[in-house]
Design an enzyme around this catalytic site. Sequence first.
Site, PDB file in Angstrom:
ATOM      1  N   GLU A 206       5.679  -3.255   0.856  1.00 54.34           N
ATOM      2  CA  GLU A 206       5.687  -3.005  -0.587  1.00 54.34           C
ATOM      3  C   GLU A 206       4.939  -1.699  -0.813  1.00 54.34           C
ATOM      4  O   GLU A 206       3.715  -1.664  -0.815  1.00 54.34           O
ATOM      5  CB  GLU A 206       5.013  -4.166  -1.323  1.00 54.34           C
ATOM      6  CG  GLU A 206       5.757  -5.480  -1.217  1.00 54.34           C
ATOM      7  CD  GLU A 206       7.090  -5.461  -1.937  1.00 54.34           C
ATOM      8  OE1 GLU A 206       7.252  -4.662  -2.885  1.00 54.34           O
ATOM      9  OE2 GLU A 206       7.978  -6.246  -1.568  1.00 54.34           O
TER      10      GLU A 206
ATOM     11  N   SER B 264       2.875   4.695   1.665  1.00 54.52           N
ATOM     12  CA  SER B 264       3.905   4.850   2.697  1.00 54.52           C
ATOM     13  C   SER B 264       3.339   5.379   4.015  1.00 54.52           C
ATOM     14  O   SER B 264       3.873   5.080   5.083  1.00 54.52           O
ATOM     15  CB  SER B 264       5.015   5.780   2.196  1.00 54.52           C
ATOM     16  OG  SER B 264       4.481   7.044   1.864  1.00 54.52           O
ATOM     17  N   LYS B 265       2.231   6.126   3.954  1.00 48.48           N
ATOM     18  CA  LYS B 265       1.622   6.640   5.188  1.00 48.48           C
ATOM     19  C   LYS B 265       1.157   5.492   6.072  1.00 48.48           C
ATOM     20  O   LYS B 265       1.469   5.436   7.267  1.00 48.48           O
ATOM     21  CB  LYS B 265       0.447   7.563   4.848  1.00 48.48           C
ATOM     22  CG  LYS B 265      -0.244   8.154   6.067  1.00 48.48           C
ATOM     23  CD  LYS B 265      -1.431   9.025   5.669  1.00 48.48           C
ATOM     24  CE  LYS B 265      -2.161   9.561   6.898  1.00 48.48           C
ATOM     25  NZ  LYS B 265      -3.363  10.363   6.512  1.00 48.48           N
TER      26      LYS B 265
ATOM     27  N   CYS C 250       1.685   0.839  -8.539  1.00 53.19           N
ATOM     28  CA  CYS C 250       2.869   1.345  -7.846  1.00 53.19           C
ATOM     29  C   CYS C 250       4.087   1.427  -8.750  1.00 53.19           C
ATOM     30  O   CYS C 250       5.024   2.171  -8.461  1.00 53.19           O
ATOM     31  CB  CYS C 250       3.178   0.476  -6.632  1.00 53.19           C
ATOM     32  SG  CYS C 250       3.386  -1.283  -7.044  1.00 53.19           S
TER      33      CYS C 250
ATOM     34  N   GLY D 257       2.086   2.411   5.626  1.00 57.71           N
ATOM     35  CA  GLY D 257       3.273   1.593   5.849  1.00 57.71           C
ATOM     36  C   GLY D 257       4.003   1.970   7.127  1.00 57.71           C
ATOM     37  O   GLY D 257       4.483   1.106   7.870  1.00 57.71           O
TER      38      GLY D 257
ATOM     39  N   GLY E 265       0.827  -1.208   0.000  1.00 57.10           N
ATOM     40  CA  GLY E 265       0.000   0.000   0.000  1.00 57.10           C
ATOM     41  C   GLY E 265       0.858   1.253   0.000  1.00 57.10           C
ATOM     42  O   GLY E 265       1.987   1.248  -0.498  1.00 57.10           O
TER      43      GLY E 265
END
Length: 444
Positions: A175, A155-156, A210, A158, A153
């Site tokens: 990822e 980065s926030k 992505c 993550g 998903g």
Amino acid sequence: MATEMEAEICDALYADVGKPETEAHVHEISLVKSSCLFALKNLKKWMKPKKVHARLMTFPSTARITKEPLGVVLVISAWNYPLLLSLDPVIGAIAAGNAVVLKPSEVAPATSSLLAELLPRYVDSTCIKVVEGGVSETTALLELKWDKIFYTGNSKVGRMVMASATKHLTPVVLELGGKCPVVVDSNINLHVTAKRIAAGKWGCNNGQACIAPDFIITTESFAPKLLEALKKVLEKFYGKDPLLSEDLSRVVTPNHFNRLLDLMDDEMVSDKIVFGGQRDEQKLKIAPTIFLDVPLDSAMMKEEIFGPLLPIITVEKIHESFGLINSMTKPLAAYLFTRDSKLQKQFESTISAGGMILNDTSVHLTNPHLPFGGVGESGTGSYHGRFTFDAFSHGKAVLHRGFGGEAKARYPPYSSAKLKILKGVLAGKLGAHIQAILGFPRGK
């Protein structure tokens, strides 16, 4: 399951993101099948203990690395490829012998409910579970202790996953994504380049991927030629009115649609549109849209676009693109189009990215022999093929000795003579090894 339930899977993917049937088969169903078959074909080899050299200082002995499952793992998948990104990690986790909880994305509800319905029919539901739900369910899952968490998903989220994992010292694979650059030199086959950029951008879920090209860098002199080639290709792919095309996915939700409109209508870039720009709020569709010379400090260039918008940045000389890319966070993928072998080598050695393709986009993820994953803010850890098996396994070091080969020098009471032999052994001196094996120093 992927073979028998193709029609139901295609229907769910269309309901969630308007995914064309061809993309559903090529980008999701076929890759799930090939991942299964690849694991079945290679699993015995992956599981086999790997012999390694035993050192002379432990003679006689053998050494090996034995794979063992981590235990109970959590897979949190994404909405843009809701079948593939759910099942590909699960296949590797099962292959490695783990029990798995899969949390599909609530943003793709049709695929999520289909997986919850189908998986218990095809796999052992006592050790492979599907948990549906939204933020509260995911938060509750992250409070639990896992042996590994695999998240796909943004980065926030993550960062939140990693923060939760630290409570239990749980290892993670993240990822994520980032702004994947495409550098286009003038020494290329222009028509093929335009097709491959368009296929990697708009032919991959209409840019909602992505690894989709996020922006192009080319020279000021070559930009007009590239732009014209892209225009011709896009018209051939999607017609004069792309909003009517059945081959273009829609934007997943109204929130994502409005986010993309905010990027498009930003006063810093709204006058930079050189192709496309059409939108249909009712159908949640945005046409392929190209921008030329957008400011680097615009919102579009500060965040991952994740949609059908493609800015072109121009430089005076193509080598200037390397410094520009390296001034940003490390991307999940980086692409270069050129026939110049020196430029290719420089790109490979200079640019840090999760993956890299020369003269194409996106297709590296189809090779199960290559690791797929990010670096820096684009992710940590990798998977696909054996790399998924390894991600969900622990390599256990095993040293096997008999009861011979006793070295008196290792045991107390210590002495200067023993220390001399031990220093020789640690330095790799053959004479010291022989002395140790023969039981010197004698009588001490």
